[in-house]
Scaffold this motif. Sequence first.
Motif, PDB file in Angstrom:
ATOM      1  N   MET A   1       0.841  -1.181   0.000  1.00 17.73           N
ATOM      2  CA  MET A   1       0.000   0.000   0.000  1.00 17.73           C
ATOM      3  C   MET A   1       0.883   1.241   0.000  1.00 17.73           C
TER       4      MET A   1
ATOM      5  N   CYS B   1      -7.227  -0.041   6.457  1.00 15.12           N
ATOM      6  CA  CYS B   1      -5.990   0.714   6.299  1.00 15.12           C
ATOM      7  C   CYS B   1      -5.167   0.700   7.595  1.00 15.12           C
TER       8      CYS B   1
ATOM      9  N   CYS C   1      -3.253   5.278   3.398  1.00 15.98           N
ATOM     10  CA  CYS C   1      -3.528   4.524   2.183  1.00 15.98           C
ATOM     11  C   CYS C   1      -4.376   5.396   1.255  1.00 15.98           C
TER      12      CYS C   1
END
Length: 185
Positions: free
Chosen positions: A1, A49, A179
């Motif tokens: 990510m 995230c 993210c």
Amino acid sequence: MALTESTMVNIGTPAPDFNLTDTMSGAKLNYDDVKGSKGTLVYFICNHCPYVIHTIEELVDVANDYEERGIGAVAISSNDVEKYPVDSPDNMEAFALNNLFTFPYLYDETQEVARAYDAACTPDIYLFDGQGKLYYRGRLDDSRPRSGKPVTGTDLRAALDDLLAGKPSPEKQYPSAGCGIKWKE
């Protein structure tokens, strides 16, 4: 990510309205439904995230700590749930309950609201004043996963205190980072 920073929207920008479903109550809510008399926090977050997971306790604490002082709060998830089913409305409700949200967690299925706010990452944090004008956009604090720095909420709390004290918007504001929002293709 890949790490993505927030877009630093111009201070004074009016809060875009929305009409989104709250994953906890099932009600359709708009900006006026969630705004506070003195200001409003709008968090763009998601369930998976690592940057959100790292900060979620403090994001909730900040919203709770300032609610009695006239600050409304709302969280919005705009991720593509086809590719990221962990961010589905059912999972959003569970995430909100597990993290003791006292504010709505809205699902932006079309991603139009994220685009209207120019949201770029999770968490992406916006603070609007009592007139719905952008006062602060940026980071919670300088902590990141694995940074060794504690999550304090220093930057956001300072902005909230300044807003409530009637001070001008902080001159130096740092972008949030996390993210990237998972856009539909």
